[in-house]
Design an enzyme around this catalytic site. Structure first.
Site, mmCIF file in Angstrom:
data_model
loop_
_atom_site.group_PDB
_atom_site.id
_atom_site.type_symbol
_atom_site.label_atom_id
_atom_site.label_comp_id
_atom_site.label_asym_id
_atom_site.label_seq_id
_atom_site.Cartn_x
_atom_site.Cartn_y
_atom_site.Cartn_z
ATOM 1 N N GLU A 75 0.807 -1.292 0.007
ATOM 2 C CA GLU A 75 0.188 -0.050 0.046
ATOM 3 C C GLU A 75 0.851 1.423 -0.042
ATOM 4 O OE1 GLU A 75 -2.045 0.208 4.152
ATOM 5 O OE2 GLU A 75 -1.428 -1.941 3.800
ATOM 6 N N CYS A 82 0.169 2.190 8.628
ATOM 7 C CA CYS A 82 1.036 1.095 8.057
ATOM 8 C C CYS A 82 0.199 -0.140 8.049
ATOM 9 C CB CYS A 82 2.081 0.763 8.821
ATOM 10 S SG CYS A 82 3.573 1.899 8.514
HETATM 11 N N1 SAH Z 1 9.904 0.155 9.287
HETATM 12 C C1 SAH Z 1 10.185 1.462 9.310
HETATM 13 C C2 SAH Z 1 9.235 2.417 8.549
HETATM 14 C C3 SAH Z 1 7.498 1.957 8.379
HETATM 15 S S1 SAH Z 1 6.688 2.276 9.721
HETATM 16 C C4 SAH Z 1 10.002 1.905 10.677
HETATM 17 O O1 SAH Z 1 10.058 1.386 11.429
HETATM 18 O O2 SAH Z 1 10.327 3.275 10.831
HETATM 19 C C5 SAH Z 1 6.466 3.917 9.586
HETATM 20 C C6 SAH Z 1 6.137 4.840 11.047
HETATM 21 O O3 SAH Z 1 4.753 4.341 11.138
HETATM 22 C C7 SAH Z 1 7.079 4.103 12.004
HETATM 23 O O4 SAH Z 1 7.581 5.168 12.709
HETATM 24 C C8 SAH Z 1 6.097 3.167 12.574
HETATM 25 O O5 SAH Z 1 6.388 2.884 13.948
HETATM 26 C C9 SAH Z 1 4.794 3.816 12.622
HETATM 27 N N2 SAH Z 1 3.548 2.948 13.130
HETATM 28 C C10 SAH Z 1 3.352 2.048 12.513
HETATM 29 N N3 SAH Z 1 2.130 1.351 13.236
HETATM 30 C C11 SAH Z 1 1.599 2.507 13.697
HETATM 31 C C12 SAH Z 1 0.437 2.813 13.913
HETATM 32 N N4 SAH Z 1 -0.587 1.846 14.108
HETATM 33 N N5 SAH Z 1 0.139 4.091 14.561
HETATM 34 C C13 SAH Z 1 0.938 4.815 14.448
HETATM 35 N N6 SAH Z 1 2.344 4.682 13.926
HETATM 36 C C14 SAH Z 1 2.509 3.618 13.369
#
Ligand code: SAH
Length: 367
Positions: free
Chosen positions: A89, A348
């Site tokens: 996505e 995400c």
């Molecule tokens: N793997 C990388 C990039 C993808 S996630 C990383 O960990 O940075 C992008 C951002 O969204 C990251 O900071 C992650 O921790 C955050 N994220 C993931 N799921 C989330 C959620 N349910 N609510 C808020 N932020 C979230």
């Protein structure tokens, strides 16, 4: 699956064009067509024979839009289908300065963060450089066509710039530094002047903190913005929500960030997702201040997007603002990100997880 033409750099595209017996300038036409987001079969400047030869080796459309959702705030979410049927996505967010697109780097993820939907079924596979790029080429072409249509309706001229997408964040599903080589190749190709030519300064890469790869990235000579998902102020707390914290301590992460700053001159960023009862009270704010004070960094706070499959909940908005205020008073540069597109599954991996769940339910006959 056939090979992916959009994996190639311009120089590789030229060599490939020559090896198929075509003149060198055809590579320029091919690159121009691909940059416009066209399928190989749609590039009208190329001969039928050349296109047929290309299609023997390469996917005509490595990434296609399977579903598109528009939020009430104008944010758009895309569910993309890859040539092998896998789904990833992306999000396009409209700001005053342009459009920021969030892209995925892996199908699924193996990092296992407890709040994230991308990792629910583990890692399926890495995306190739071209599959990451094609997410942008596809959305860019769609938005450009719509901009041109709107301009025409209003009697104006469409913009000459080939870009509708101006900024890119690698924050979709996947851990970009866990797919290092493809991510670097993508970064080189998306910044290349023969392609979209997006400035490295307009690109941000977010990592959960793979420290060894952060050092490698600093040596690549691509001055993108580096963001680390911190989400906690002690290793003990971090281990509870992010398994990667068992491999790398916060201290090591901070050293790698400092090195990134020294090598690139770019200040670095932290993502800090506010989770109720977990990391967002005053003591956490104070600990964060102690950790980051005086460093050339910026903190992006975001309230957790509730993921159905996960037990965690977001911090109340009022408390989130209080957390922000405390950081700022403590001398930390910070912003509380607006939650964009939360009505369409903003976090995400939620779209893909939702789609897969819906289809499994359909297969089981629940719907
Ligand atoms: N793997 C990388 C990039 C993808 S996630 C990383 O960990 O940075 C992008 C951002 O969204 C990251 O900071 C992650 O921790 C955050 N994220 C993931 N799921 C989330 C959620 N349910 N609510 C808020 N932020 C979230």
């Amino acid at each position: 699956m056939k090979e992916i033409l959009q994996d190639l750099s311009y120089q590789e595209l030229e060599a490939m064009t020559l090896s198929l017996g075509e003149k060198k300038f055809r590579a320029g036409q091919l690159a121009a067509g691909l940059t416009q987001g066209k399928r190989i079969s749609e590039i009208s400047t190329l001969s039928k024979t050349f296109k047929e030869r290309l299609l023997e080796h390469f996917e005509d459309a490595p990434v296609t839009v399977k579903e598109r959702f528009t939020s009430s705030d104008g944010t758009e979410k895309f569910l993309f289908s890859l040539a092998d049927g896998n789904l990833v996505e992306g999000v396009a967010m409209r700001y005053k300065y342009g459009v920021t697109q969030c892209v995925s780097t892996q199908v699924g993820c193996r990092m296992g963060c407890s709040f994230c939907a991308s990792t629910l079924n583990g890692l399926i596979r890495n995306l190739t450089a071209g599959e990451i790029l094609c997410q942008i080429l596809t959305v860019n072409a769609l938005l450009r066509a719509e901009n041109a249509r709107n301009a025409k309706e209003e009697g104006g001229m469409p913009a000459k710039d080939a870009r509708a997408v101006t900024n890119v964040v690698l924050m979709g599903s996947g851990e970009p530094l866990d797919n290092y080589d493809n991510t670097i190749k993508f970064l080189r190709n998306v910044t290349a002047p023969e392609g979209l030519g997006i400035s490295a300064r307009n690109i941000s890469l977010s990592t959960c903190g793979l420290v060894d790869k952060m050092y490698d990235l600093a040596k690549e000579g691509i001055p993108i913005n580096l963001t680390v998902s911190l989400h906690a102020t002690t290793d003990e707390d971090r281990k509870r929500i992010m398994p990667v914290a068992r491999a790398w301590s916060i201290e090591k992460i901070l050293k790698a960030c400092e090195n990134y700053f020294e090598k690139t001159g770019r200040r670095y960023y932290f993502e800090y997702t506010l989770i109720a009862g977990e990391n967002s009270d005053e003591a956490h704010a104070d600990a964060l201040i102690r950790l980051l004070k005086g460093k050339p960094c910026h903190v992006n706070l975001i309230r957790l997007n509730k993921v159905k499959e996960r037990a965690l909940s977001p911090t109340e908005e009022k408390e989130a603002y209080r957390f922000l205020g405390r950081l700022e008073k403590g001398g930390i540069s910070a912003t509380l990100r607006r939650q964009m597109g939360s009505d369409i599954g903003g976090a995400c991996g939620q779209l893909r997880a939702g789609y897969l769940a819906k289809n499994t339910a359909r297969e089981r006959g629940d719907e």
